[in-house]
Design a protein around this motif. Structure first.
Motif, short mmCIF file in Angstrom:
data_model
loop_
_atom_site.label_atom_id
_atom_site.label_comp_id
_atom_site.label_asym_id
_atom_site.label_seq_id
_atom_site.Cartn_x
_atom_site.Cartn_y
_atom_site.Cartn_z
N CYS A 142 0.81 -1.23 0.00
CA CYS A 142 0.00 0.00 0.00
C CYS A 142 0.84 1.27 0.00
O CYS A 142 0.51 2.24 -0.69
N TRP A 143 1.95 1.26 0.76
CA TRP A 143 2.77 2.47 0.83
C TRP A 143 3.43 2.79 -0.51
O TRP A 143 3.26 3.90 -1.03
N ARG A 172 6.43 8.02 7.02
CA ARG A 172 6.02 6.64 6.70
C ARG A 172 7.15 5.85 6.05
O ARG A 172 7.13 4.61 6.04
N ASN A 173 8.15 6.56 5.54
CA ASN A 173 9.27 5.90 4.85
C ASN A 173 10.42 5.56 5.79
O ASN A 173 11.42 5.00 5.35
N TRP A 174 10.29 5.89 7.07
CA TRP A 174 11.34 5.60 8.02
C TRP A 174 11.36 4.11 8.35
O TRP A 174 10.39 3.38 8.10
N GLU A 175 12.45 3.65 8.94
CA GLU A 175 12.56 2.26 9.35
C GLU A 175 11.58 1.97 10.49
O GLU A 175 11.38 2.79 11.39
N LYS A 176 10.95 0.81 10.45
CA LYS A 176 9.95 0.38 11.44
C LYS A 176 8.89 1.47 11.66
O LYS A 176 8.64 1.90 12.79
N PRO A 177 8.22 1.92 10.59
CA PRO A 177 7.28 3.02 10.74
C PRO A 177 5.95 2.57 11.33
O PRO A 177 5.58 1.40 11.27
N SER A 178 5.22 3.52 11.87
CA SER A 178 3.79 3.32 12.11
C SER A 178 3.10 3.30 10.75
O SER A 178 3.63 3.81 9.75
N ASP A 179 1.90 2.72 10.70
CA ASP A 179 1.13 2.77 9.46
C ASP A 179 0.40 4.10 9.29
O ASP A 179 -0.19 4.36 8.24
#
Length: 265
Positions: free
Chosen positions: A212-213, A244-251
């Motif tokens: 989705c991202w 949203r593109n960071w490592e281990k992001p929240s959705d």
């Protein structure tokens, strides 16, 4: 003054991202949702080290909301009025002094409601929204700046999702959900993002599944709803999508708004 809302999707799992974002974005007040932590386990020391005061309304493993603020609140209220038997931690309100008066900021984690045919989940969502409307009516009568910030789990309009057909039977987009949200909005509340732009697409959530991202298959469900007194001071609003593109992001990603307020001397 910058005020933000962010569904962090587990504060301990995302603490590095939260700290990095606080340093980067420099918000004055943050409404967090889905902290998924009891109050005692919230990583307050790391956040306090950055100059923030922390107020939480936690719950083990699920839900949970918090307010982070550069100034100590004058008053804090936990739990949405209207149902003393509701044990889910989904609401916290803080009152903050600013020059010329005070502002009220609420962190809201509105129930998801899926699946809609569930005899408990969707009725709970709608009844919670009814309670929020009653609360908003009560607070609006004070004629003070009020900011209802949070994850509403409501897609307000078709252009707020990548494909309305995909969401047609989802509790976030059902006609009754959207009409109840309009009842809230029609009290005189302003959607900060839509007050500053009519651009599309604008999303605040992208599921972890099905790519989705990268496909930008998102929805806009995180909102800053403003009383007239707050909307009069609104300067800008934005969705900080890059997080949203960071490592281990929240959705979810932060939604922020800047207001013409100064903290009280």
């Amino acid at each position: 003054m910058k005020i933000a809302t962010w569904n962090i999707n587990g504060v301990r799992a995302r603490i590095d991202n939260l700290l990095a974002w606080l340093k980067e974005s420099q918000p004055d007040i943050v409404a967090l949702q889905e902290i998924k932590s009891v109050d005692e386990a919230f990583p307050r020391l790391e956040i306090e080290a950055l100059g923030y005061h922390v107020e939480t309304h936690g719950q083990k493993g699920f839900n949970g909301v918090a307010l982070l603020s550069r100034m100590r609140p004058d008053e804090v209220n936990r739990g949405l009025p209207g149902n003393d038997g509701d044990e889910q931690s989904r609401f916290i309100e803080g009152v903050f002094s600013v020059q010329g008066g005070a502002i009220r900021v609420c962190s809201i984690y509105l129930p998801n409601g899926n699946p809609p045919e569930d005899p408990v989940k969707y009725p709970y969502k709608l009844s919670w929204m009814d309670r929020l409307i009653a609360f908003a009516e009560d607070r609006l009568a004070l004629e003070e700046p009020l900011i209802l910030a949070g994850d509403y789990n409501v897609i307000p309009e078709p252009h707020d999702c990548f494909d309305p057909k995909v969401w047609a039977k989802d509790a976030l987009f059902l006609p009754q959900t959207r009409s109840t949200f309009r009842r809230l909005e029609n009290l005189g509340l302003t959607d900060a993002i839509r007050a500053t732009t009519d651009a599309t697409p604008l999303y605040s959530f992208w599921d972890y599944q099905a790519g989705c991202w990268p496909k930008n298959n998102g929805i806009r469900i995180d909102h800053l709803m403003l009383s007239a007194e707050a909307a009069d001071r609104l300067q800008s609003a934005a969705i900080e999508k890059h997080v949203r593109n960071w490592e281990k992001p929240s959705d979810h990603v932060p939604v922020v708004a800047t207001f013409d307020y100064q903290t009280a001397a």
